[in-house]
Design an enzyme around this catalytic site. Sequence first.
Site, PDB file in Angstrom:
ATOM      1  N   ASN A   1      67.603  39.073  81.908  1.00 11.54           N
ATOM      2  CA  ASN A   1      68.925  38.766  81.335  1.00 11.54           C
ATOM      3  C   ASN A   1      69.013  39.097  79.845  1.00 11.54           C
ATOM      4  OD1 ASN A   1      69.702  37.577  83.863  1.00 11.54           O
ATOM      5  ND2 ASN A   1      68.438  35.827  83.302  1.00 11.54           N
TER       6      ASN A   1
ATOM      7  N   HIS B   1      75.353  26.170  88.578  1.00  9.66           N
ATOM      8  CA  HIS B   1      73.899  26.307  88.486  1.00  9.66           C
ATOM      9  C   HIS B   1      73.169  25.028  88.916  1.00  9.66           C
ATOM     10  CE1 HIS B   1      69.996  26.913  86.356  1.00  9.66           C
ATOM     11  NE2 HIS B   1      70.199  28.146  86.765  1.00  9.66           N
TER      12      HIS B   1
ATOM     13  N   GLU C   1      80.848  27.634  85.264  1.00 11.26           N
ATOM     14  CA  GLU C   1      80.157  28.645  84.456  1.00 11.26           C
ATOM     15  C   GLU C   1      81.212  29.629  83.975  1.00 11.26           C
ATOM     16  OE1 GLU C   1      76.847  30.395  86.653  1.00 11.26           O
ATOM     17  OE2 GLU C   1      76.268  28.427  87.380  1.00 11.26           O
TER      18      GLU C   1
ATOM     19  N   SER D   1      76.085  33.179  87.475  1.00  7.84           N
ATOM     20  CA  SER D   1      74.754  33.758  87.308  1.00  7.84           C
ATOM     21  C   SER D   1      74.313  34.633  88.470  1.00  7.84           C
ATOM     22  CB  SER D   1      73.724  32.656  87.092  1.00  7.84           C
ATOM     23  OG  SER D   1      73.715  31.770  88.179  1.00  7.84           O
TER      24      SER D   1
ATOM     25  N   ASP E   1      79.613  26.238  81.087  1.00  6.80           N
ATOM     26  CA  ASP E   1      78.243  26.716  80.916  1.00  6.80           C
ATOM     27  C   ASP E   1      78.344  28.220  80.636  1.00  6.80           C
ATOM     28  OD1 ASP E   1      75.711  27.712  81.144  1.00  6.80           O
ATOM     29  OD2 ASP E   1      75.193  26.614  82.964  1.00  6.80           O
TER      30      ASP E   1
ATOM     31  N   HIS F   1      75.658  33.031  80.547  1.00 10.25           N
ATOM     32  CA  HIS F   1      75.680  34.494  80.700  1.00 10.25           C
ATOM     33  C   HIS F   1      76.826  35.155  79.940  1.00 10.25           C
ATOM     34  CE1 HIS F   1      72.409  34.485  83.596  1.00 10.25           C
ATOM     35  NE2 HIS F   1      72.935  33.347  84.013  1.00 10.25           N
TER      36      HIS F   1
ATOM     37  N   LYS G   1      69.046  34.528  77.248  1.00 13.07           N
ATOM     38  CA  LYS G   1      69.683  35.622  77.989  1.00 13.07           C
ATOM     39  C   LYS G   1      70.215  36.637  76.963  1.00 13.07           C
ATOM     40  CE  LYS G   1      70.368  32.030  81.361  1.00 13.07           C
ATOM     41  NZ  LYS G   1      69.057  32.115  82.000  1.00 13.07           N
TER      42      LYS G   1
END
Length: 376
Positions: free
Chosen positions: A36, A122, A161, A165, A186, A189, A219
Amino acid sequence: MQITSQLSSQLEQLRQQHRYRTLTQRQSSQVQFGNNDYLGLSMHPRVKAAYAEGIHQFGASSGASPLVSGYQAPHAYLREQLAQWLGREDALLFSSGFAANQCVMQALASIYQRIVLDKLSHASLIDGVRHFEHWKRFRHNDVAHAAQLLVPNEANLLVTESVFSMDGDSAPLTELANLQADLWVDDAHGIGVVGDDGRGAAEQLSAMQAPLLTITFGKGLGVMGAAIVGSSLLIDYLTNHAREFIYSTAMPAAQALAVSAAVDVVASSEGAVLRQRLNDTIQYFRECCRLNGLPIGDNHHAIQTLIVGDDAKAVAWGQALQTHGIHCGVIRPPTVPQGSARLRMTIAATHSNAQIDNLVAALVATRESLERAEIT
Ligand SMILES: Cc1ncc(COP(=O)(O)O)c(C=O)c1O
Protein backbone atom coordinates in the site's frame (compact mmCIF):
# COMPACT_ATOMS: atom_id res chain seq x y z
CA MET A 1 0.09 -28.76 25.12
CA GLN A 2 -3.46 -29.79 25.95
CA ILE A 3 -5.04 -28.30 22.85
CA THR A 4 -2.76 -29.82 20.17
CA SER A 5 -5.50 -31.83 18.48
CA GLN A 6 -7.93 -28.88 18.46
CA LEU A 7 -5.31 -26.60 16.88
CA SER A 8 -4.43 -29.20 14.25
CA SER A 9 -8.03 -29.89 13.32
CA GLN A 10 -8.84 -26.16 13.00
CA LEU A 11 -5.83 -25.72 10.70
CA GLU A 12 -6.78 -28.78 8.67
CA GLN A 13 -10.24 -27.32 8.17
CA LEU A 14 -8.69 -24.13 6.75
CA ARG A 15 -6.49 -26.20 4.42
CA GLN A 16 -9.54 -28.06 3.11
CA GLN A 17 -11.27 -24.73 2.43
CA HIS A 18 -8.18 -23.30 0.66
CA ARG A 19 -8.08 -20.59 3.35
CA TYR A 20 -4.93 -21.69 5.12
CA ARG A 21 -2.49 -18.79 5.40
CA THR A 22 1.29 -18.92 5.52
CA LEU A 23 3.93 -16.24 5.48
CA THR A 24 5.90 -15.87 2.29
CA GLN A 25 8.98 -13.74 2.32
CA ARG A 26 8.92 -10.85 -0.11
CA GLN A 27 11.27 -11.50 -3.01
CA SER A 28 13.20 -8.50 -4.27
CA SER A 29 13.21 -10.13 -7.70
CA GLN A 30 9.42 -9.79 -7.90
CA VAL A 31 7.55 -6.67 -8.92
CA GLN A 32 5.25 -5.68 -6.08
CA PHE A 33 1.60 -5.07 -6.79
CA GLY A 34 0.63 -6.08 -3.29
CA ASN A 35 1.62 -3.30 -0.93
CA ASN A 36 0.00 0.00 0.00
CA ASP A 37 3.00 2.26 -0.46
CA TYR A 38 1.06 4.12 -3.15
CA LEU A 39 3.47 7.04 -3.56
CA GLY A 40 6.67 5.10 -2.93
CA LEU A 41 7.41 7.20 0.15
CA SER A 42 8.86 4.27 2.11
CA MET A 43 11.96 4.68 -0.07
CA HIS A 44 11.88 8.47 -0.34
CA PRO A 45 15.25 10.02 0.57
CA ARG A 46 13.68 12.67 2.85
CA VAL A 47 11.64 10.11 4.75
CA LYS A 48 14.59 7.74 5.16
CA ALA A 49 16.90 10.58 6.22
CA ALA A 50 14.39 11.79 8.84
CA TYR A 51 14.11 8.25 10.22
CA ALA A 52 17.89 7.82 10.36
CA GLU A 53 18.43 11.23 11.97
CA GLY A 54 15.65 10.46 14.47
CA ILE A 55 17.29 7.22 15.50
CA HIS A 56 20.61 9.00 15.84
CA GLN A 57 19.09 11.67 18.06
CA PHE A 58 16.36 9.81 20.01
CA GLY A 59 17.36 6.14 19.80
CA ALA A 60 15.42 3.15 18.55
CA SER A 61 12.57 3.23 21.06
CA SER A 62 10.39 5.72 22.91
CA GLY A 63 10.92 3.53 25.95
CA ALA A 64 7.47 3.89 27.53
CA SER A 65 3.80 4.55 26.93
CA PRO A 66 2.95 8.17 26.02
CA LEU A 67 1.44 9.11 29.39
CA VAL A 68 4.45 7.78 31.30
CA SER A 69 7.45 9.18 29.42
CA GLY A 70 7.23 8.00 25.79
CA TYR A 71 5.83 11.29 24.45
CA GLN A 72 8.69 13.37 22.99
CA ALA A 73 9.14 16.51 20.89
CA PRO A 74 8.70 14.73 17.50
CA HIS A 75 5.38 13.26 18.69
CA ALA A 76 4.15 16.70 19.74
CA TYR A 77 5.31 18.20 16.45
CA LEU A 78 3.59 15.52 14.35
CA ARG A 79 0.38 15.91 16.31
CA GLU A 80 0.27 19.65 15.65
CA GLN A 81 1.34 19.20 12.04
CA LEU A 82 -1.50 16.75 11.37
CA ALA A 83 -4.13 18.89 13.08
CA GLN A 84 -3.08 21.94 11.09
CA TRP A 85 -2.74 20.10 7.79
CA LEU A 86 -6.13 18.42 8.09
CA GLY A 87 -7.98 21.43 9.51
CA ARG A 88 -8.87 19.76 12.80
CA GLU A 89 -8.15 20.78 16.39
CA ASP A 90 -6.01 17.90 17.54
CA ALA A 91 -4.70 14.40 16.87
CA LEU A 92 -3.73 11.36 18.92
CA LEU A 93 -0.97 9.03 17.75
CA PHE A 94 -1.15 5.22 17.78
CA SER A 95 1.30 2.53 16.81
CA SER A 96 -1.08 1.10 14.19
CA GLY A 97 -4.38 1.79 12.51
CA PHE A 98 -5.73 -1.48 13.87
CA ALA A 99 -4.96 -0.44 17.44
CA ALA A 100 -6.43 3.03 16.91
CA ASN A 101 -9.70 1.81 15.39
CA GLN A 102 -10.25 -1.02 17.79
CA CYS A 103 -9.67 0.85 21.01
CA VAL A 104 -11.31 4.11 19.95
CA MET A 105 -14.39 2.18 18.89
CA GLN A 106 -14.41 0.48 22.27
CA ALA A 107 -13.96 3.78 24.08
CA LEU A 108 -16.83 5.41 22.15
CA ALA A 109 -19.22 2.48 22.23
CA SER A 110 -19.96 3.28 25.84
CA ILE A 111 -20.96 6.84 24.87
CA TYR A 112 -23.06 6.40 21.73
CA GLN A 113 -26.49 4.82 21.89
CA ARG A 114 -26.31 3.44 18.34
CA ILE A 115 -23.33 2.61 16.11
CA VAL A 116 -23.95 1.96 12.43
CA LEU A 117 -21.11 0.71 10.21
CA ASP A 118 -20.75 -0.04 6.52
CA LYS A 119 -20.99 -3.81 5.94
CA LEU A 120 -17.45 -3.85 4.49
CA SER A 121 -15.81 -1.94 7.37
CA HIS A 122 -12.33 -3.06 8.35
CA ALA A 123 -11.88 -5.87 10.91
CA SER A 124 -10.38 -3.42 13.43
CA LEU A 125 -13.64 -1.44 13.58
CA ILE A 126 -15.75 -4.56 13.88
CA ASP A 127 -13.50 -5.99 16.58
CA GLY A 128 -13.90 -2.79 18.57
CA VAL A 129 -17.67 -2.90 18.60
CA ARG A 130 -18.55 -6.58 18.52
CA HIS A 131 -18.82 -6.97 22.32
CA PHE A 132 -21.48 -4.27 22.50
CA GLU A 133 -25.10 -4.82 21.62
CA HIS A 134 -26.19 -1.54 20.09
CA TRP A 135 -24.52 -1.74 16.66
CA LYS A 136 -25.71 -2.59 13.18
CA ARG A 137 -24.21 -2.81 9.72
CA PHE A 138 -25.70 -1.11 6.68
CA ARG A 139 -25.47 -2.52 3.17
CA HIS A 140 -22.27 -1.42 1.49
CA ASN A 141 -22.47 2.27 0.50
CA ASP A 142 -26.27 2.24 0.89
CA VAL A 143 -27.06 5.65 2.42
CA ALA A 144 -30.81 5.00 2.67
CA HIS A 145 -30.18 1.78 4.59
CA ALA A 146 -27.77 3.56 6.92
CA ALA A 147 -30.43 6.24 7.57
CA GLN A 148 -32.98 3.55 8.45
CA LEU A 149 -30.70 2.03 11.08
CA LEU A 150 -30.07 5.27 12.96
CA VAL A 151 -32.19 5.90 16.04
CA PRO A 152 -33.94 9.30 16.01
CA ASN A 153 -33.15 11.65 18.91
CA GLU A 154 -30.33 9.49 20.20
CA ALA A 155 -26.54 9.77 19.94
CA ASN A 156 -25.64 7.94 16.70
CA LEU A 157 -22.17 7.16 15.35
CA LEU A 158 -21.95 6.39 11.64
CA VAL A 159 -18.78 4.66 10.44
CA THR A 160 -17.32 4.13 6.99
CA GLU A 161 -14.04 3.84 5.15
CA SER A 162 -13.26 6.54 2.57
CA VAL A 163 -11.67 4.15 0.06
CA PHE A 164 -12.54 0.53 0.81
CA SER A 165 -9.49 -1.57 1.47
CA MET A 166 -10.50 -4.72 -0.42
CA ASP A 167 -12.59 -3.20 -3.23
CA GLY A 168 -10.98 0.17 -3.85
CA ASP A 169 -14.32 1.92 -4.27
CA SER A 170 -15.19 5.13 -2.42
CA ALA A 171 -17.91 5.85 0.10
CA PRO A 172 -20.59 8.48 -0.60
CA LEU A 173 -19.05 10.68 2.09
CA THR A 174 -21.06 13.85 1.50
CA GLU A 175 -24.38 11.98 1.59
CA LEU A 176 -23.40 10.07 4.72
CA ALA A 177 -22.34 13.33 6.37
CA ASN A 178 -25.87 14.67 5.86
CA LEU A 179 -27.44 11.97 8.06
CA GLN A 180 -28.33 12.62 11.70
CA ALA A 181 -25.19 11.09 13.17
CA ASP A 182 -21.56 11.84 13.96
CA LEU A 183 -19.55 10.53 11.01
CA TRP A 184 -16.29 8.65 11.58
CA VAL A 185 -14.28 8.16 8.40
CA ASP A 186 -11.46 5.63 8.32
CA ASP A 187 -9.24 7.32 5.73
CA ALA A 188 -6.52 4.64 5.78
CA HIS A 189 -6.42 4.37 1.98
CA GLY A 190 -7.29 7.99 1.16
CA ILE A 191 -4.75 9.99 3.12
CA GLY A 192 -1.84 11.17 1.02
CA VAL A 193 -3.37 10.05 -2.28
CA VAL A 194 -6.93 11.37 -2.55
CA GLY A 195 -7.76 15.02 -3.19
CA ASP A 196 -5.84 17.82 -4.87
CA ASP A 197 -3.66 18.26 -1.77
CA GLY A 198 -3.59 14.61 -0.65
CA ARG A 199 -5.59 15.46 2.46
CA GLY A 200 -8.11 12.72 1.69
CA ALA A 201 -11.44 12.82 3.51
CA ALA A 202 -10.42 15.96 5.42
CA GLU A 203 -10.23 17.79 2.11
CA GLN A 204 -13.78 16.77 1.23
CA LEU A 205 -15.48 17.10 4.63
CA SER A 206 -15.27 19.79 7.31
CA ALA A 207 -14.75 19.03 10.99
CA MET A 208 -18.50 19.52 11.45
CA GLN A 209 -19.29 16.99 8.73
CA ALA A 210 -16.78 14.37 9.89
CA PRO A 211 -15.84 14.98 13.53
CA LEU A 212 -13.72 11.82 13.66
CA LEU A 213 -11.05 10.60 11.23
CA THR A 214 -8.64 7.70 11.28
CA ILE A 215 -5.53 8.22 9.21
CA THR A 216 -2.86 5.58 8.91
CA PHE A 217 0.82 6.18 8.25
CA GLY A 218 1.68 2.76 6.80
CA LYS A 219 -0.01 3.16 3.42
CA GLY A 220 0.13 6.35 1.32
CA LEU A 221 2.54 7.95 3.80
CA GLY A 222 4.97 5.03 3.52
CA VAL A 223 5.86 4.65 7.22
CA MET A 224 3.86 2.98 10.04
CA GLY A 225 1.41 3.97 12.76
CA ALA A 226 -1.81 5.98 12.79
CA ALA A 227 -3.67 8.93 14.25
CA ILE A 228 -7.19 9.74 15.28
CA VAL A 229 -7.93 13.32 14.31
CA GLY A 230 -10.77 15.42 15.73
CA SER A 231 -11.78 18.03 18.30
CA SER A 232 -9.68 18.84 21.36
CA LEU A 233 -12.46 17.50 23.55
CA LEU A 234 -12.56 14.18 21.69
CA ILE A 235 -8.77 13.80 21.86
CA ASP A 236 -8.84 14.67 25.55
CA TYR A 237 -11.47 11.98 26.14
CA LEU A 238 -9.48 9.41 24.15
CA THR A 239 -6.25 10.29 25.97
CA ASN A 240 -8.06 9.16 29.10
CA HIS A 241 -10.02 6.22 27.71
CA ALA A 242 -8.31 4.64 24.66
CA ARG A 243 -6.68 1.62 26.21
CA GLU A 244 -4.03 0.88 23.56
CA PHE A 245 -2.95 4.51 23.76
CA ILE A 246 -2.69 4.39 27.54
CA TYR A 247 -1.13 0.96 27.97
CA SER A 248 1.15 0.54 24.95
CA THR A 249 4.66 1.83 24.24
CA ALA A 250 4.58 5.02 22.16
CA MET A 251 5.88 4.83 18.60
CA PRO A 252 9.59 5.69 18.44
CA ALA A 253 10.29 9.42 18.06
CA ALA A 254 12.27 8.55 14.91
CA GLN A 255 9.12 7.12 13.38
CA ALA A 256 7.19 10.29 14.20
CA LEU A 257 9.93 12.29 12.45
CA ALA A 258 9.69 10.03 9.39
CA VAL A 259 5.91 10.50 9.26
CA SER A 260 6.35 14.28 9.52
CA ALA A 261 8.77 14.17 6.60
CA ALA A 262 6.28 12.07 4.60
CA VAL A 263 3.52 14.61 5.30
CA ASP A 264 5.87 17.39 4.12
CA VAL A 265 6.44 15.53 0.84
CA VAL A 266 2.73 14.79 0.37
CA ALA A 267 1.83 18.46 0.97
CA SER A 268 4.54 19.78 -1.38
CA SER A 269 4.50 20.25 -5.15
CA GLU A 270 6.39 16.95 -5.38
CA GLY A 271 3.43 15.28 -3.66
CA ALA A 272 1.12 16.68 -6.35
CA VAL A 273 3.42 15.30 -9.07
CA LEU A 274 3.44 11.86 -7.40
CA ARG A 275 -0.36 11.84 -7.16
CA GLN A 276 -0.65 12.82 -10.81
CA ARG A 277 1.76 10.04 -11.76
CA LEU A 278 -0.22 7.57 -9.62
CA ASN A 279 -3.52 8.55 -11.24
CA ASP A 280 -2.02 8.36 -14.74
CA THR A 281 -0.66 4.88 -13.99
CA ILE A 282 -4.02 3.71 -12.61
CA GLN A 283 -5.73 4.92 -15.80
CA TYR A 284 -3.08 3.24 -17.94
CA PHE A 285 -3.59 -0.06 -16.09
CA ARG A 286 -7.37 0.18 -16.43
CA GLU A 287 -7.16 0.92 -20.14
CA CYS A 288 -4.80 -2.03 -20.73
CA CYS A 289 -7.21 -4.31 -18.82
CA ARG A 290 -10.15 -3.03 -20.87
CA LEU A 291 -8.32 -3.68 -24.15
CA ASN A 292 -7.56 -7.23 -23.01
CA GLY A 293 -11.05 -7.98 -21.67
CA LEU A 294 -9.91 -8.37 -18.05
CA PRO A 295 -12.96 -7.81 -15.80
CA ILE A 296 -11.47 -5.60 -13.11
CA GLY A 297 -13.64 -3.72 -10.61
CA ASP A 298 -15.13 -0.34 -11.44
CA ASN A 299 -13.06 2.17 -9.50
CA HIS A 300 -10.29 4.66 -10.12
CA HIS A 301 -8.24 4.31 -6.94
CA ALA A 302 -4.91 2.59 -6.44
CA ILE A 303 -6.62 -0.60 -5.23
CA GLN A 304 -7.69 -2.57 -8.30
CA THR A 305 -9.44 -5.91 -8.04
CA LEU A 306 -10.10 -8.93 -10.19
CA ILE A 307 -12.79 -11.04 -8.58
CA VAL A 308 -12.41 -14.73 -9.42
CA GLY A 309 -14.98 -16.07 -6.93
CA ASP A 310 -13.65 -19.44 -5.87
CA ASP A 311 -10.99 -19.57 -3.13
CA ALA A 312 -8.84 -22.28 -4.75
CA LYS A 313 -8.98 -20.47 -8.08
CA ALA A 314 -7.77 -17.24 -6.46
CA VAL A 315 -4.80 -19.11 -4.97
CA ALA A 316 -4.01 -20.59 -8.40
CA TRP A 317 -4.08 -17.11 -9.97
CA GLY A 318 -1.72 -15.76 -7.33
CA GLN A 319 0.71 -18.68 -7.78
CA ALA A 320 0.66 -18.36 -11.56
CA LEU A 321 1.45 -14.63 -11.37
CA GLN A 322 4.42 -15.42 -9.12
CA THR A 323 5.90 -17.48 -11.93
CA HIS A 324 5.82 -14.29 -14.04
CA GLY A 325 7.78 -12.43 -11.35
CA ILE A 326 4.71 -10.59 -10.06
CA HIS A 327 3.33 -10.45 -6.56
CA CYS A 328 -0.18 -9.27 -5.78
CA GLY A 329 -2.61 -9.89 -2.93
CA VAL A 330 -4.78 -13.01 -2.98
CA ILE A 331 -7.74 -12.17 -0.78
CA ARG A 332 -10.16 -14.82 0.42
CA PRO A 333 -13.02 -15.04 2.93
CA PRO A 334 -13.41 -14.13 5.76
CA THR A 335 -11.57 -10.96 4.67
CA VAL A 336 -14.04 -10.63 1.78
CA PRO A 337 -17.56 -12.11 1.44
CA GLN A 338 -18.01 -15.76 0.55
CA GLY A 339 -17.71 -16.43 -3.21
CA SER A 340 -15.78 -13.22 -3.91
CA ALA A 341 -12.14 -14.32 -3.55
CA ARG A 342 -10.00 -11.97 -5.57
CA LEU A 343 -6.70 -10.63 -6.70
CA ARG A 344 -6.01 -7.29 -5.05
CA MET A 345 -3.55 -5.33 -7.15
CA THR A 346 -2.21 -2.06 -5.87
CA ILE A 347 -0.84 0.46 -8.31
CA ALA A 348 1.89 2.86 -7.19
CA ALA A 349 3.37 6.07 -8.55
CA THR A 350 6.67 4.20 -8.78
CA HIS A 351 5.40 1.63 -11.30
CA SER A 352 6.57 2.19 -14.85
CA ASN A 353 4.27 1.65 -17.81
CA ALA A 354 6.50 -1.29 -18.79
CA GLN A 355 5.80 -2.92 -15.42
CA ILE A 356 2.08 -2.37 -15.94
CA ASP A 357 2.39 -3.96 -19.41
CA ASN A 358 4.06 -6.97 -17.80
CA LEU A 359 1.35 -7.25 -15.15
CA VAL A 360 -1.40 -7.18 -17.76
CA ALA A 361 0.43 -9.68 -19.99
CA ALA A 362 0.85 -11.98 -16.98
CA LEU A 363 -2.87 -11.66 -16.13
CA VAL A 364 -3.81 -12.54 -19.71
CA ALA A 365 -1.40 -15.51 -19.80
CA THR A 366 -2.69 -16.74 -16.43
CA ARG A 367 -6.30 -16.49 -17.55
CA GLU A 368 -5.47 -18.55 -20.64
CA SER A 369 -3.48 -21.20 -18.80
CA LEU A 370 -6.13 -21.62 -16.08
CA GLU A 371 -8.91 -21.83 -18.68
CA ARG A 372 -6.91 -24.49 -20.56
CA ALA A 373 -6.37 -26.44 -17.33
CA GLU A 374 -10.12 -26.35 -16.62
CA ILE A 375 -10.97 -27.72 -20.09
CA THR A 376 -8.48 -30.60 -19.98
C1 LIG B 1 -9.37 0.50 6.16
C2 LIG B 1 -8.28 0.12 7.09
N1 LIG B 1 -8.30 0.59 8.35
C3 LIG B 1 -7.33 0.27 9.22
C4 LIG B 1 -6.28 -0.55 8.86
C5 LIG B 1 -5.23 -0.89 9.87
O1 LIG B 1 -4.12 -0.07 9.69
P1 LIG B 1 -2.66 -0.55 10.13
O2 LIG B 1 -2.13 -1.36 9.00
O3 LIG B 1 -1.93 0.72 10.37
O4 LIG B 1 -2.83 -1.35 11.37
C6 LIG B 1 -6.21 -1.06 7.58
C7 LIG B 1 -5.08 -1.94 7.19
O5 LIG B 1 -5.04 -2.62 6.25
C8 LIG B 1 -7.23 -0.72 6.66
O6 LIG B 1 -7.22 -1.19 5.41
